[in-house]
Design an enzyme around this catalytic site. Structure first.
Site, mmCIF file in Angstrom:
data_model
loop_
_atom_site.group_PDB
_atom_site.id
_atom_site.type_symbol
_atom_site.label_atom_id
_atom_site.label_comp_id
_atom_site.label_asym_id
_atom_site.label_seq_id
_atom_site.Cartn_x
_atom_site.Cartn_y
_atom_site.Cartn_z
ATOM 1 N N ASP A 75 -9.133 60.291 18.502
ATOM 2 C CA ASP A 75 -10.567 59.997 18.438
ATOM 3 C C ASP A 75 -11.066 59.131 19.585
ATOM 4 O O ASP A 75 -12.178 59.306 20.069
ATOM 5 C CB ASP A 75 -10.920 59.332 17.109
ATOM 6 C CG ASP A 75 -10.344 57.921 17.000
ATOM 7 O OD1 ASP A 75 -9.107 57.770 17.093
ATOM 8 O OD2 ASP A 75 -11.125 56.970 16.847
ATOM 9 N N ASP A 78 -6.875 55.152 20.668
ATOM 10 C CA ASP A 78 -5.637 55.043 19.885
ATOM 11 C C ASP A 78 -4.969 56.416 19.783
ATOM 12 O O ASP A 78 -5.364 57.360 20.466
ATOM 13 C CB ASP A 78 -5.926 54.451 18.503
ATOM 14 C CG ASP A 78 -7.004 55.240 17.756
ATOM 15 O OD1 ASP A 78 -7.243 56.410 18.117
ATOM 16 O OD2 ASP A 78 -7.615 54.691 16.815
ATOM 17 N N TYR A 227 -13.475 54.727 9.904
ATOM 18 C CA TYR A 227 -14.510 55.760 9.817
ATOM 19 C C TYR A 227 -14.948 55.942 8.373
ATOM 20 O O TYR A 227 -14.873 57.022 7.807
ATOM 21 C CB TYR A 227 -14.011 57.078 10.425
ATOM 22 C CG TYR A 227 -13.824 56.975 11.922
ATOM 23 C CD1 TYR A 227 -14.909 56.964 12.774
ATOM 24 C CD2 TYR A 227 -12.548 56.865 12.474
ATOM 25 C CE1 TYR A 227 -14.755 56.848 14.153
ATOM 26 C CE2 TYR A 227 -12.371 56.750 13.849
ATOM 27 C CZ TYR A 227 -13.483 56.741 14.678
ATOM 28 O OH TYR A 227 -13.316 56.621 16.034
ATOM 29 N N GLU A 464 -14.129 50.715 24.754
ATOM 30 C CA GLU A 464 -13.379 51.860 24.242
ATOM 31 C C GLU A 464 -14.200 53.147 24.332
ATOM 32 O O GLU A 464 -15.337 53.199 23.882
ATOM 33 C CB GLU A 464 -12.957 51.634 22.790
ATOM 34 C CG GLU A 464 -12.006 52.693 22.273
ATOM 35 C CD GLU A 464 -11.373 52.329 20.940
ATOM 36 O OE1 GLU A 464 -10.365 52.970 20.565
ATOM 37 O OE2 GLU A 464 -11.872 51.404 20.259
#
Length: 483
Positions: A75, A78, A227, A464
């Site tokens: 995603d 990570d 999420y 990120e």
């Protein structure tokens, strides 16, 4: 913001947008925004991969549940596969292709390839076990304690799923939306695959509606706080039905939408909250197809735009001094790109109908929306107080220390030995040195409300990148490159 200040601000950023228009190479940014997805791939790489420092990973994914769940995308920075944001990413890439096939030009095939990398995986997740939808691979709580390349993963690859007894209407509704939208992308070029996508979408949507509940409740700490479905699942049922309606023209989906009562007002659009996107999609029925029964969705879409436009009396959206839409402090650019996608798409629908609308006594034309969209895109690409491009590899000044494991650690080619779970933290995570590998096209979380970006790897809220930030940017970049 009072009305007079709003008008002044609006005129100022329109003027600024016109001055800097020639500075941005939208076609170059578009190509890079799509290339980024190759750096997020999980599974077995083709020989032509455009991000040379990435390699195969996650080849045992699904084995703990005795199924094959190899493929898909990590995603963000990570090594976890979260299907909820991955499916949204797929839906947005598909919508980009459907609305912008002409301006995408030679990039259309690359977008299809990016979509298929996700849909091949999502089909596995939906069909591997009857009555079960697999929704993620990799324990996020364990993975986040490691700083290692995806190629070296030695953490447990836990498999997560929803079922009749552990429902997940939100993730299932989004998965159905992704597969239905993608089915239209492949309808002409691969009809067999398109039919498989649509058949699977219908089945997953049936599962979403028949066994209702939130996947956050069913899976707990496996998906929250990462999420969580904060907006509930009704928006995904609306979104999934809207996409299936467009893909099939089956009026039963329209009846379902009418009975759902999904009328919550909103001023945001994201992987979690789909209300605004569904309403813009459904407004197409009124604006493009000229079907008056879709007028309520057109009105809801206009109400949303009035909450976004800075000069609107009903605006609820903040803007930084530099002109950036600012919704939330954590990863703000995800909201900017998603909302900007709706601006260009709704403007396109308005042009088709040769129409305008009003926010109070302010008339809104298609160009009003396009100018705001262009301002947001240009800001992301470097027209901002820091003169910083928030797309890695675009322009001369861009983030060099992004919060991304693969980018920050030496590649297998330069360092064949594994660093282990924690071995990468001290030498590569905490260092102020630039990342050794360029993740071309990655759009990071972006600056704070003061237009400031520290470019620190440890600052994941701003540094990120994520697939859903990029996916929503493809449409606006394609649209602007074709103007």
């Amino acid at each position: 913001m009072d009305f007079q200040k709003g008008v002044s601000f609006f005129l100022a950023f329109l003027l600024w947008g016109n001055i800097v228009l020639a500075n941005q190479n939208y076609k170059d940014a578009l190509a890079k925004s799509i290339l980024f997805f190759q750096g997020q791939r999980s599974g077995r790489f083709p020989t032509s991969n455009g991000i040379p420092w990435r390699a195969i990973s996650g080849l045992s994914d699904g084995s703990l549940a005795h199924v094959n769940l190899v493929g898909g995308y990590y995603d963000a920075g990570d090594n976890v596969k979260f299907n909820f944001p991955m499916a949204y990413t797929t839906t947005m890439l598909s919508w980009s292709a459907l609305e912008n096939s002409k301006p995408l030009g030679p990039q259309l095939e690359n977008v299809r390839e990016a979509i298929r990398w996700a849909t091949d995986y999502l089909i596995k997740c939906a069909t591997a076990t009857p009555g079960v939808l697999y929704v993620g691979v990799g324990d996020p709580n364990v993975d986040h304690k490691c700083w290692e390349r995806p190629e070296d993963m030695d953490t447990v690859r836990t498999v997560y799923s929803v079922s009749r007894t552990k429902p997940g209407s939100d993730v299932a509704g989004e998965t159905a939306a992704a597969l239905a939208a993608a089915s239209m992308v492949f309808r002409v070029v691969d009809s067999k695959y398109s039919k498989l996508l649509l058949r699977t979408a219908k089945s997953v949507f049936q599962f979403a509606t028949q066994y209702r509940g939130s996947y956050s409740d069913s899976l707990g700490s496996a998906v929250c706080p990462f999420y969580c479905s904060y907006s509930g699942y009704k928006d995904e049922l609306l979104w999934g039905a809207a996409w299936l309606l467009r893909a099939t023209k089956d009026t039963s989906y329209r009846s379902f939408i009418n009975s759902l009562g999904a009328n919550d007002a909103t001023d945001i659009f994201s992987w979690d909250n789909k209300y605004a996107g569904a309403r813009v999609l459904l407004s197409r029925g009124s604006l493009v197809a000229n079907d008056k029964s879709y007028e309520p969705f057109r009105q809801q879409a206009q109400d949303f735009m009035c909450k976004i436009l800075p000069n609107s009396p009903s605006s609820t959206t903040q803007y930084t001094k530099g002109g950036l839409m600012f919704k939330l402090a954590d990863n703000n650019l995800q909201y900017v790109t998603s909302i900007t996608f709706l601006l260009t798409t709704y403007a396109k629908y308005m042009k088709s109908a040769k129409t305008t609308f009003n926010c109070g006594n302010i008339m809104v034309t298609p160009n009003t929306l396009i100018n705001l969209a262009r301002k947001q895109v240009d800001y992301i690409l470097g027209d901002n107080p820091m003169k910083m491009s928030y797309m890695v590899g675009y322009g001369a000044n861009y983030p060099r220390r992004i919060h991304h494991r693969g980018s920050s650690l030496p590649s297998l080619t330069t360092h064949p030995q594994s660093f282990g779970c924690e071995g990468g933290f001290q030498p590569f995570y905490y260092t102020s040195n630039p990342n050794p590998n360029i993740l071309t096209g990655a759009i990071v979380g972006g600056p704070n409300q003061n237009d400031f970006f520290p470019d620190e790897r440890t600052d994941y809220s701003h540094s990120e990148p994520a697939t859903y930030i990029n996916a929503a940017m493809v449409g606006p970049l394609a649209y602007l490159s074709g103007r």
